[in-house]
Design a protein around this motif. Structure first.
Motif, mmCIF file in Angstrom:
data_model
loop_
_atom_site.group_PDB
_atom_site.id
_atom_site.type_symbol
_atom_site.label_atom_id
_atom_site.label_comp_id
_atom_site.label_asym_id
_atom_site.label_seq_id
_atom_site.Cartn_x
_atom_site.Cartn_y
_atom_site.Cartn_z
ATOM 1 N N GLY A 244 0.816 -1.198 0.000
ATOM 2 C CA GLY A 244 0.000 0.000 0.000
ATOM 3 C C GLY A 244 0.853 1.252 0.000
ATOM 4 N N PRO A 245 0.196 2.403 -0.015
ATOM 5 C CA PRO A 245 0.924 3.664 -0.110
ATOM 6 C C PRO A 245 1.500 4.108 1.232
ATOM 7 N N HIS A 246 2.790 4.335 1.265
ATOM 8 C CA HIS A 246 3.443 4.737 2.518
ATOM 9 C C HIS A 246 4.461 5.846 2.273
ATOM 10 N N CYS A 247 5.066 6.313 3.358
ATOM 11 C CA CYS A 247 5.981 7.466 3.314
ATOM 12 C C CYS A 247 7.381 7.019 3.746
ATOM 13 N N HIS A 248 8.392 7.398 2.988
ATOM 14 C CA HIS A 248 9.756 6.945 3.318
ATOM 15 C C HIS A 248 10.661 8.092 3.758
ATOM 16 N N ILE A 249 10.076 9.171 4.250
ATOM 17 C CA ILE A 249 10.927 10.283 4.664
ATOM 18 C C ILE A 249 11.909 9.809 5.745
ATOM 19 N N ASN A 250 13.150 10.242 5.612
ATOM 20 C CA ASN A 250 14.233 9.898 6.542
ATOM 21 C C ASN A 250 14.574 8.412 6.546
ATOM 22 N N ALA A 251 14.132 7.698 5.506
ATOM 23 C CA ALA A 251 14.505 6.290 5.356
ATOM 24 C C ALA A 251 15.458 6.165 4.173
ATOM 25 N N ILE A 252 16.181 5.085 4.154
ATOM 26 C CA ILE A 252 17.098 4.819 3.045
ATOM 27 C C ILE A 252 16.825 3.424 2.497
ATOM 28 N N LEU A 253 17.239 3.217 1.268
ATOM 29 C CA LEU A 253 17.065 1.908 0.657
ATOM 30 C C LEU A 253 18.268 1.018 0.963
ATOM 31 N N THR A 254 17.962 -0.225 1.245
ATOM 32 C CA THR A 254 19.019 -1.203 1.475
ATOM 33 C C THR A 254 18.662 -2.467 0.706
ATOM 34 N N ILE B 153 14.599 1.307 5.090
ATOM 35 C CA ILE B 153 14.842 1.200 6.525
ATOM 36 C C ILE B 153 15.180 2.599 7.032
ATOM 37 N N TRP B 154 15.135 2.784 8.324
ATOM 38 C CA TRP B 154 15.459 4.077 8.904
ATOM 39 C C TRP B 154 16.893 4.464 8.545
ATOM 40 N N GLY B 155 17.087 5.744 8.195
ATOM 41 C CA GLY B 155 18.395 6.211 7.779
ATOM 42 C C GLY B 155 19.321 6.585 8.908
ATOM 43 N N GLY B 156 18.819 6.530 10.145
ATOM 44 C CA GLY B 156 19.674 6.814 11.291
ATOM 45 C C GLY B 156 19.704 8.274 11.696
ATOM 46 N N ASN C 266 7.808 0.494 14.287
ATOM 47 C CA ASN C 266 9.231 0.518 14.597
ATOM 48 C C ASN C 266 9.458 1.531 15.706
ATOM 49 N N ASN C 267 10.679 1.630 16.135
ATOM 50 C CA ASN C 267 11.001 2.589 17.199
ATOM 51 C C ASN C 267 11.571 3.881 16.641
ATOM 52 N N ASP C 268 11.609 4.015 15.337
ATOM 53 C CA ASP C 268 12.292 5.145 14.717
ATOM 54 C C ASP C 268 11.355 6.095 13.983
ATOM 55 N N SER C 269 10.044 5.835 14.091
ATOM 56 C CA SER C 269 9.063 6.760 13.525
ATOM 57 C C SER C 269 8.487 7.611 14.638
ATOM 58 N N ASP C 270 8.234 8.859 14.333
ATOM 59 C CA ASP C 270 7.481 9.679 15.274
ATOM 60 C C ASP C 270 6.060 9.122 15.301
ATOM 61 N N PRO C 271 5.569 8.702 16.462
ATOM 62 C CA PRO C 271 4.271 8.010 16.467
ATOM 63 C C PRO C 271 3.070 8.925 16.295
#
Lengths: 169, 466
Positions: free
Chosen positions: B394-404, B416-419, B431-436
């Motif tokens: 489905g449609p999602h947002c990848h801001i501040n994520a990187i491709l691996t 995945i989260w870009g750190g 995950n623990n890396d998204s602002d909830p």
């Protein structure tokens, strides 16, 4: 083609589930309730699947690895969708990912004998819809549907959108 | 001049409900206006309103007409007009009326701020899940208030049956059905053991309805949940009269089937039909769990196998198990598990699912001529939108994520989260890396722009239940 599930996928058998002859076929589907209205085609699909143990063993969840294919002759269109309830979320780490445990050894065997000594499988049923922009369907069947996993392909069912019935092929 | 929150997505045309507001001014209320004069009307839009490039002519805030003479009725002489507000949230408008040609002397309306509203009712199956929900509810609501979407709790109720682990099958295993419509959602049919009593998709006609459809979500919070599923195993041919096979699934003795954990188990051999052998099975819980059978006491089988070399039989069984799930949303029903989940992940799950209802993540939006409102035939693309080929569905947002690299996706890559900075709650997985509870700078304005007269969802429609 944007294929949609109009119901969740249920991985249970019921009285309408087909029987699969595991020595001769890996997947068998049955289709009912074929409908065409407002440029949308609908059908209900039930399936039984029994993969040779070594094939099913390549997946944690072979039922979610299967793909439904719709080949729409009427519109010269087609599409596919994985048979996974994608509206479900899981606790992080709650189930093994990726689904595929091991890649098939190459070259893959052709669609030859399914005879082995152990099989793993199950059942599923789901309501499916896909867009059909023809004002009036003309072909019987208008579209063909089938399931597949790797090179294991189910029987093919024709959708007669003129008379709104499934055609066993 | 008062500020009015106008809920533009709600049906109706009274008070603060609905996108239309009727105005009537009398001759003595507008400076220098007398019967026979024309009254001019205009809209004063707040400079911070949403850019008009996202709105077609029909979608923009507009008055029914410009300058017009009034109407005499008895001793009164009045002037009417109707304002139709945009469906975009967060815009502010004031309507002004003056004698035609004398805009410097005007009568202003209240200031209307555009809001949207969705309703939800909460069912809870255990005090622990209610406490968890109450603990995050305000932050959940605030996440959407920032997008000018108000979430209003309509009702709170305990489930009909208390449950720590709630069973949420889409269809009763025991209900053997042949046609479509087999999904009877047994946990919401109000019957014995059900959690809720709601109408669903043409079924359960005795179920309760939800008000304000299709704007009302039924939200179930439970400590834990599961559904049931079957796996079938067949050994054919086999000579293993007593044996076992491993499974990593959690076997489920079904109380609705008298504690049965085997749906079927049959042994077949030449000269004998399929024989029910469920009573010859046991299982040993472990990792993996072992499914065991001992058919030696089964009349006829052992003598048959010993009767000639090469004889064998077929063993076919299907067992019931419960896959682990955390929650799901189908149409206007959503369920979330709370136990053993960090509070922020429960909150992210709630925010994410309601975010889908608010149409997120948006891939692209049509653009319009700011002056005329005509479609330009071009689109603004959301640079952070992605879907299945890069993880999830489905449609999602990848801001501040990187491709691996990842072999499980069709693109062979996954986000995945870009750190660095936190990701958006519309990232594809908990995950623990998204602002909830804070949508990113790309999704939040798109929530404002979403027409919420008909909420969407990851699946189903908001008319499915209740």
């Amino acid at each position: 083609m944007d294929i949609k599930f109009e119901t969740p996928i249920v991985y249970l058998p019921d009285a309408g589930s087909p029987e699969v002859d595991s020595k001769r076929e890996a997947i068998r589907i049955a289709v009912s309730d074929v409908a065409f209205e407002a440029r949308t085609a609908r059908f209900h699909m039930r399936a039984a699947y029994q993969f040779p143990g070594e094939i099913a063993g390549r997946y944690h969840r072979p039922e979610e690895a299967m793909v439904l294919v719709v080949h729409d002759i009427e519109q010269a269109d087609g599409g596919s969708i994985r048979l996974e309830n994608t509206f479900v979320w899981y606790r992080p780490g709650a189930r093994p990912e990726p689904n595929q445990i091991a890649e098939p050894p190459l070259p893959m065997p052709g669609r030859g004998s399914l005879v082995t000594t152990s099989y793993r499988g199950g059942w599923l049923d789901v309501g499916v819809a896909f867009p059909c922009y023809a004002q009036v369907p003309r072909y019987r069947p208008s579209a063909y549907v089938y399931l597949l996993l790797e090179n294991y392909v189910s029987n093919v069912i024709g959708l007669d959108l003129v008379d709104k019935k499934a055609i066993e092929l | 001049m008062a500020q009015v929150k106008q809920y533009v997505n709600l049906p109706g045309a009274t008070g603060v409900v609905g996108p239309t507001i009727s105005f009537r001014v009398y001759a003595n209320q507008v400076p220098n206006v007398h019967p026979g004069d024309r009254v001019d009307w205009w809209i004063e839009a707040n400079p911070a309103n949403m850019d008009l490039k996202y709105q077609s002519t029909a979608e923009r805030t507009q008055l029914a007409h410009g300058p017009l003479p009034g109407v005499t009725s008895g001793t009164n002489h009045y002037f009417d007009n109707t304002l139709t507000l945009t469906q975009i949230g967060g815009d502010k408008y004031v309507v002004k009326a003056s004698r035609d040609g004398q805009r410097a002397n005007f009568k202003p309306s209240d200031e209307y701020e555009t809001w949207r509203k969705l309703y939800y009712s909460v069912w809870w199956s255990h005090p622990e899940s209610l406490a968890m929900f109450n603990g995050v509810e305000a932050r959940w609501q605030d996440a959407f208030k920032r997008g000018f979407l108000e979430l209003e709790r309509k009702a709170t109720q305990a489930t009909l049956t208390p449950a720590y682990e709630a069973r949420l099958d889409y269809r009763s295993l025991g209900r053997q059905f042949t046609g479509a419509g087999a999904h009877d959602w047994p946990f919401m049919n109000g019957g014995p053991g059900a959690l809720m009593n709601l109408r669903n998709g043409g079924g359960n006609p005795a179920g309760a309805t939800l008000s304000d459809k299709p704007l009302h979500m039924a939200l179930l919070v439970v400590p834990d949940l599961y559904w049931t599923q079957l796996e079938r195993m067949t050994f054919d041919p086999t000579t293993t009269v007593a044996g076992s096979t491993p499974t990593y699934n959690r076997i489920f003795p079904d109380p609705q089937l008298g504690g049965q954990w085997l749906w079927t188990a049959q042994a077949s051999w030449s000269g004998a039909g399929a024989t029910d052998v469920r009573g010859y099975f046991t299982y040993t819980v472990g990792w993996p769990t072992q499914i065991n059978w001992d058919l030696r006491p089964l009349a006829g089988l052992t003598p048959y196998l010993a009767g000639a070399p090469g004889r064998n039989f077929r063993l076919d069984f299907a067992y019931i198990y419960r896959p682990p799930i955390g929650g799901f949303s189908w149409g206007n029903f959503s369920v979330a598990a709370c136990t053993n989940m960090p509070e922020n992940q429960v909150l992210q799950a709630l925010t994410h699912e309601m975010g889908h209802a608010a149409g997120q993540a948006v891939q692209q939006e049509p653009l319009y001529n700011v002056g005329t409102g005509a479609a330009l035939g071009t689109f603004e693309t959301n640079p952070n939108w992605y879907n299945d080929p890069y993880g999830g569905s489905g449609p999602h947002c990848h801001i501040n994520a990187i491709l691996t690299p990842d072999p499980t996706t069709s693109s062979r890559q996954i986000y995945i989260w870009g750190g660095g900075a936190q990701m958006c709650p519309m990232f594809y997985m908990l995950n623990n890396d998204s602002d909830p509870d804070h949508f990113c700078a790309f999704c939040l304005p798109r929530i404002k722009r979403r027409d919420l007269r008909t909420p969407t969802g990851a699946a189903g429609t908001w008319n499915d239940f209740g």
